[in-house]
Design an enzyme around this catalytic site. Structure first.
Site, short mmCIF file in Angstrom:
data_model
loop_
_atom_site.label_atom_id
_atom_site.label_comp_id
_atom_site.label_asym_id
_atom_site.label_seq_id
_atom_site.Cartn_x
_atom_site.Cartn_y
_atom_site.Cartn_z
N GLN A 151 8.62 7.52 0.98
CA GLN A 151 8.12 6.33 0.29
C GLN A 151 7.81 6.65 -1.17
O GLN A 151 6.95 7.49 -1.47
CB GLN A 151 6.87 5.76 0.99
CG GLN A 151 6.57 4.35 0.49
CD GLN A 151 5.32 3.72 1.06
OE1 GLN A 151 4.27 4.36 1.07
NE2 GLN A 151 5.40 2.48 1.47
N TYR A 182 0.24 -2.00 -5.72
CA TYR A 182 0.59 -0.93 -6.67
C TYR A 182 1.57 -1.45 -7.74
O TYR A 182 1.82 -2.65 -7.83
CB TYR A 182 1.10 0.28 -5.91
CG TYR A 182 0.03 0.86 -5.00
CD1 TYR A 182 -1.15 1.38 -5.55
CD2 TYR A 182 0.13 0.82 -3.62
CE1 TYR A 182 -2.17 1.87 -4.74
CE2 TYR A 182 -0.87 1.31 -2.80
CZ TYR A 182 -2.02 1.83 -3.36
OH TYR A 182 -3.04 2.31 -2.58
N ARG A 220 9.54 -1.78 0.88
CA ARG A 220 8.35 -2.32 1.54
C ARG A 220 7.69 -3.37 0.64
O ARG A 220 7.41 -3.11 -0.54
CB ARG A 220 7.34 -1.21 1.85
CG ARG A 220 6.27 -1.68 2.84
CD ARG A 220 5.39 -0.53 3.33
NE ARG A 220 5.04 -0.72 4.73
CZ ARG A 220 3.83 -0.54 5.24
NH1 ARG A 220 2.84 -0.12 4.49
NH2 ARG A 220 3.60 -0.73 6.52
N GLY A 247 0.87 2.23 12.31
CA GLY A 247 0.16 3.13 11.42
C GLY A 247 -0.91 3.91 12.15
O GLY A 247 -0.70 5.05 12.58
N ARG A 248 -2.06 3.26 12.35
CA ARG A 248 -3.20 3.99 12.90
C ARG A 248 -2.93 4.55 14.29
O ARG A 248 -3.44 5.62 14.62
CB ARG A 248 -4.43 3.07 12.88
CG ARG A 248 -4.94 2.86 11.45
CD ARG A 248 -5.82 1.66 11.32
NE ARG A 248 -5.06 0.42 11.49
CZ ARG A 248 -5.59 -0.80 11.43
NH1 ARG A 248 -6.89 -0.92 11.20
NH2 ARG A 248 -4.84 -1.86 11.58
C1 LIG Z 1 -5.08 5.78 6.49
C2 LIG Z 1 -4.07 4.79 6.02
C3 LIG Z 1 -3.20 5.14 5.00
C4 LIG Z 1 -2.21 4.23 4.57
N1 LIG Z 1 -1.32 4.64 3.62
C5 LIG Z 1 -0.29 3.83 3.27
C6 LIG Z 1 0.72 4.29 2.40
O1 LIG Z 1 0.73 5.44 1.93
N2 LIG Z 1 1.72 3.42 2.07
C7 LIG Z 1 1.77 2.14 2.59
O2 LIG Z 1 2.70 1.39 2.26
N3 LIG Z 1 0.83 1.69 3.45
C8 LIG Z 1 -0.17 2.51 3.82
N4 LIG Z 1 -1.10 2.09 4.75
C9 LIG Z 1 -0.86 0.83 5.48
C10 LIG Z 1 -0.11 1.12 6.78
O3 LIG Z 1 1.23 1.55 6.52
C11 LIG Z 1 -0.04 -0.12 7.69
O4 LIG Z 1 0.57 -1.18 7.00
C12 LIG Z 1 -1.43 -0.53 8.17
O5 LIG Z 1 -2.17 0.59 8.64
C13 LIG Z 1 -1.36 -1.57 9.29
O6 LIG Z 1 -0.69 -1.05 10.40
P1 LIG Z 1 -1.50 -0.53 11.73
O7 LIG Z 1 -2.37 -1.68 12.16
O8 LIG Z 1 -0.42 -0.22 12.72
O9 LIG Z 1 -2.31 0.66 11.34
C14 LIG Z 1 -2.11 2.96 5.16
C15 LIG Z 1 -3.02 2.60 6.17
C16 LIG Z 1 -3.98 3.50 6.61
C17 LIG Z 1 -4.91 3.10 7.73
#
Ligand SMILES: Cc1cc2nc3c(=O)[nH]c(=O)nc-3n(C[C@H](O)[C@H](O)[C@H](O)COP(=O)(O)O)c2cc1C
Length: 369
Positions: free
Chosen positions: A100, A187, A234, A323-324
């Site tokens: 990314q 961003y 994205r 993600g999480r």
């Molecule tokens: C700890 C953390 C770090 C994240 N870092 C990024 C990132 O580097 N780039 C990005 O596009 N989204 C980032 N996100 C957003 C996640 O990619 C995702 O969209 C979000 O966690 C929702 O998905 P989930 O409910 O499955 O966790 C981050 C989210 C979390 C919780």
């Protein structure tokens, strides 16, 4: 019983084994000095290689593009070499991984910038109620308010596009399967897209097409390096964090989706805003995105196995990113397959630190051993 989530599918030139993708996740554990992916990062990504596709944590394309201390970059030889080790470890376990590409724009601070300069943005508008993460001169690491950025001059725009191109060259050399342009989550590219953060009166501001210009120029630069079939983007329409308030979020996402489609971009990855306090996406908008973009469509945000499977089975998405759940479950795909219990993510170890909360979440076989 899951119907579609665990079936193989095609993105660009690759057949991926399942539709359970790992979302990009900033974890702030790059080796120091130099923001270099190190052995701990190699282990973390290799543990998650059974994902249909891993999208790496956001990776700054330049020093100017950094908004948080300890995140990895892709603009030095050492960073490129570090990422190559990550890619090789994921490939050795038959996984696939995208990089990314990230420029934070105004979500930064002079302590992170070359010669203590101001962060850059489309317009000199501070992100209210927004923090970034710095290491103070005395070594103390802390969250601080972002600073007022300076507006990029028109003459600087080719240099920004060149940062994306150069990062793509390095990403390709490191062996990534895909390069994902980060135009989401408030961003730099999103700041150009959004009506409230872009007040420019030149070719990069005003109309929707002008606000989308930088995203498309950066995209074309990345495509020129690796080919559209290995590029994803994205977007996060309606994302409301970091003081973002785009009054044309859907129109601009749909315009971009069409432009991406015309270029043959491999995938469009939609970060849904609800997990970060934004509204749910409507069914109508999801259907419009589907109609506008012919490539692979991925949604992400708050999904579990059953609702993700339904989204794919009904044809709204081709794959879903988690993600999480991937933070806490390195073997998430296997757990979905067995309908096994999931480990709970510990948010206190999301950002920074060492192996704890990063590489020490147990897999099913370890738990039953
Ligand atoms: C700890 C953390 C770090 C994240 N870092 C990024 C990132 O580097 N780039 C990005 O596009 N989204 C980032 N996100 C957003 C996640 O990619 C995702 O969209 C979000 O966690 C929702 O998905 P989930 O409910 O499955 O966790 C981050 C989210 C979390 C919780």
């Amino acid at each position: 019983m899951l119907k579609k989530l665990l079936t193989p599918f095609q993105i660009g030139p690759l057949t991926l084994p399942n539709r359970v993708l790992m979302a990009p996740l900033t974890r702030s554990r790059a080796s120091q000095p130099g923001d270099i992916p190190g052995p701990l990062n190699v282990e973390y990504y290799a543990q998650r290689a059974s994902a249909g596709l891993i999208v790496s944590e956001a990776t700054q394309i330049s020093r100017q593009g950094q908004g948080y201390a300890l995140t990895p970059g892709i603009y030095t030889d050492a960073q490129e070499a570090g990422w190559k080790n990550v890619v090789q470890a994921v490939h050795a376990k038959h996984g696939h991984i995208a990089l990314q590409l990230w420029h934070v724009g105004r979500v930064s601070h002079s302590l992170l910038q070359e010669n203590g300069g101001a962060p850059v943005a489309p317009s000199a508008l501070i992100a209210k109620n927004t923090q970034c993460f710095v290491i103070q001169p005395d070594g103390k690491a802390e969250n601080v308010a972002t600073e007022t950025p300076r507006a990029l001059a028109l003459e600087e725009m080719p240099g920004i596009v060149a940062q994306y191109r150069q990062a793509a060259v390095r990403g390709k050399r490191a062996g990534f399967d895909f390069l994902e342009l980060h135009a989401a989550n408030g961003y730099l590219l999103h700041q150009f897209l959004s009506t409230n953060t872009n007040q420019r009166t030149d070719a990069y501001g005003g109309s929707l097409e002008n606000r989308a210009r930088l995203t498309l120029e950066a995209l074309d630069a990345v495509i020129s390096v690796i080919g559209a079939g290995q590029v994803g983007v994205r977007l996060a329409p309606h994302f409301a964090g970091f003081d973002m308030a785009d009054t044309e979020a859907e129109a601009s996402a749909l315009y971009l989706a069409k432009e991406f489609s015309e270029r043959g971009v491999a995938y469009l990855h939609i970060a849904e805003p609800d997990w970060a306090g934004g509204p749910d996406l409507t069914e109508k908008f999801r259907a419009q995105l589907r109609a506008a973009f012919q490539g692979t469509l991925i949604f992400c945000g708050n999904y579990h196995a059953a609702d993700a499977d339904a989204l794919v089975a009904q044809g709204t998405a081709d794959a879903v990113a988690f993600g999480r759940l991937f933070i806490a479950n390195p073997d998430l795909v296997e757990r979905f397959r067995q309908d096994a219990e999931l480990n709970t993510p510990d948010s206190t170890t999301f950002y920074g630190g060492g192996a704890h909360g990063y590489t020490d979440y147990p897999t099913l076989d370890l738990q039953s051993a």
